[in-house]
Design an enzyme around this catalytic site. Structure first.
Site, PDB file in Angstrom:
ATOM      1  N   SER A   1      32.491  38.182  42.653  1.00 34.40           N
ATOM      2  CA  SER A   1      32.581  38.457  41.277  1.00 34.40           C
ATOM      3  C   SER A   1      33.833  37.729  40.819  1.00 34.40           C
ATOM      4  O   SER A   1      34.524  36.981  41.891  1.00 34.40           O
ATOM      5  CB  SER A   1      32.739  39.884  41.154  1.00 34.40           C
ATOM      6  N   LYS A   2      34.302  37.936  39.688  1.00 36.03           N
ATOM      7  CA  LYS A   2      35.308  37.217  39.051  1.00 36.03           C
ATOM      8  C   LYS A   2      36.831  37.694  40.089  1.00 36.03           C
ATOM      9  O   LYS A   2      37.515  36.769  40.417  1.00 36.03           O
ATOM     10  CB  LYS A   2      35.842  37.649  37.773  1.00 36.03           C
ATOM     11  N   ARG A   3      36.925  38.875  40.588  1.00 32.24           N
ATOM     12  CA  ARG A   3      37.987  39.401  41.378  1.00 32.24           C
ATOM     13  C   ARG A   3      38.014  38.458  42.706  1.00 32.24           C
ATOM     14  O   ARG A   3      38.831  38.252  43.213  1.00 32.24           O
ATOM     15  CB  ARG A   3      37.436  40.657  41.657  1.00 32.24           C
TER      16      ARG A   3
END
Ligand code: GLU
Length: 474
Positions: A242-244
């Protein structure tokens, strides 16, 4: 003689070139290069609502930044719709496809029934063997592919091995919608065939499509390309990326100051390996790349590793190459305004001169820019909090002395300057640090920098004396 290897990268232009796409592109590129072939680029822009020119530009820009080239012009899939329709009609004529007149309501009912009976939700074949004379009025039909009903379809995958699909689980998919537009599985087969693609390397999420596409190839009498479905990328914690975790566009990595060569090296290791080698050149990757060393389990994206690798490249790459990469990257780095405003031939030469000292402290080009900020700073130089702490009255008095002493130096070289400053410190019975720290603050506006005598040499006589004078106080 075997056909020339042609791989392909077919992104959908609905967003930036993200890290997974970049890895797929790299693998295709490496495989093509490793086998003396080429990669082609196809923009899968058939979803007119979600596809944007901005995304096309970002993908091409990202590929170019990564140094991944392709053969010929990028091909627009949308512009090839007529050809896809032609092939759909060909399948219709050969009895490998049929018109389906089911209404939305009928399809909804079909799904409900399947659900209630605990069967897969696919199309039940209502129009597969029905005569067209029974077609209801006022319904624009879709065209469905007549997929095999019995037996199995085997995808002989270079990474996943032999993957067996029961044909009863593969329903008759739509190849032409009721508005006459072709769907993904048809377009992709026709395009890959027409573009001469010999090897398909893509994410394992396309494995079922591979089975469906194999059937279409066979119905058309075309050779099925060699397929390799690679595991997806997960975050360092094993969860879906994910972006994280870093699932950003490659442009974000450029803005964080990563080098394309470090990115290539890092991405190549995401799912592929060559023994225990972690650091290798692109040429080596080309020499070594093959399907056999692609792992079956998801690769983990690890920011810290990428950062370390980038630091390694910054410290070890050819200094002129690093300089060129740095100058090229500057427009994309954050808070670059004052740096760019003061970038000219002279400051560039100073940066190049200081680079061997600056690079030891930087893991990315943003840090390199910060380290070089003292070179590209406007008058009067801004002092940060740490510099101001150093610049107490006694320190400013030392600067006043140094201004006089240094004004007398004939040969403005690091060696000569060092001797002069050391002699001054000795005479005043000061530790060298007591003298160097105020100088560093005055010259760079902060408390860390390359060796202070190198800084003096880099800045030159006039600039150095101006900066020292600006902070000196008798
Ligand atoms: N446009 C598709 C995607 O981005 C391509 C899939 C394929 O490689 O066939 O997922």
């Amino acid at each position: 003689m075997a056909a020339t290897v042609i791989t392909r990268f077919p992104p959908s232009p609905t967003g930036f070139l993200h890290i997974g796409g970049a890895r797929t592109a790299l693998f295709n590129w490496l495989f093509a290069k490793a086998n003396g072939g080429n990669m082609v680029l196809r923009i899968e822009d058939t979803d007119r609502e979600r596809s944007t020119q901005e995304a096309v530009d970002a993908i091409i820009d990202g590929m170019q930044w990564l140094g991944l080239d392709w053969q010929g012009e990028p091909v627009s899939q949308a512009l090839r719709a007529d050809r896809h329709i032609e092939i759909a009609n060909q399948l219709l004529e050969s009895g490998n496809a049929y018109r389906c007149y089911c209404s939305k309501e009928e399809l909804a009912k079909m799904r409900e029934k399947a659900k209630a009976e605990g069967r897969p939700m696919g199309y039940d074949g209502t129009w597969r063997d029905r005569d067209e004379s029974e077609a209801p009025e006022g319904i624009d039909p879709v065209i469905r592919f007549k997929s095999a009903k019995d037996g199995e379809t085997v995808v002989d995958d270079q990474v996943q091995g032999k993957v067996v699909f029961q044909n009863k689980d593969l329903d008759d998919l739509i190849i032409l919608r009721s508005d006459g537009s072709p769907t993904y599985n048809l377009s992709v087969v026709v395009d890959d065939h027409d573009m001469g693609v010999t090897h398909i390397l893509r994410g394992v999420d396309h494995l079922t499509n591979a089975a469906r596409q194999s059937q279409i190839y066979k119905a058309l009498g075309w050779d099925v390309p060699v397929m390799a479905h690679i595991p997806l990328i997960h975050g360092a914690d094993g969860a879906k990326l994910s972006k994280r975790h870093g699932a950003m566009g490659v442009d974000a990595y450029r803005a964080m100051g990563y080098l394309p060569e470090a990115m290539r090296n890092y991405l190549a290791r995401l799912g592929w390996s060559h023994g225990d080698d972690e650091i290798f050149s692109t040429e080596q990757a080309i020499e070594w790349f093959g399907f056999d060393a692609i792992g079956k389990s998801p690769a983990r994206f690890d920011f810290a590793k990428l950062e370390n690798l980038n630091g390694h490249y910054i410290r070890n790459m050819d200094i002129d190459d690093l300089f060129n990469e740095f100058i090229k990257a500057l427009p994309y780095l954050p808070e670059n305004e004052s740096f760019l405003a003061n970038l000219n031939d002279e400051t560039k030469a100073h940066i190049r001169f200081a680079l061997p000292h600056l690079r030891d402290r930087a893991k990315n080009l943003v840090e390199l820019m910060k380290g070089a900020a003292f070179i590209c700073s406007k008058h009067p130089l801004q002092m940060d909090a740490k510099a101001l702490k150093i610049l107490k009255d006694d320190a400013r008095a030392i600067l006043a002395d140094l201004f006089k002493v240094l004004s007398e130096v004939k040969d403005w070289s690091a060696n000569e300057l060092e001797e002069t400053v050391k002699a001054y410190a000795e005479e005043k019975q000061l530790k060298l640090g007591k003298v160097a720290q105020p100088m560093r603050a005055a010259l760079t506006g902060t408390n860390v920098s390359p060796g202070i005598f190198d800084v003096l040499e880099v800045l030159g006589r006039k600039e150095s004396l101006d900066r020292i004078e600006a902070q000196a106080k008798n």
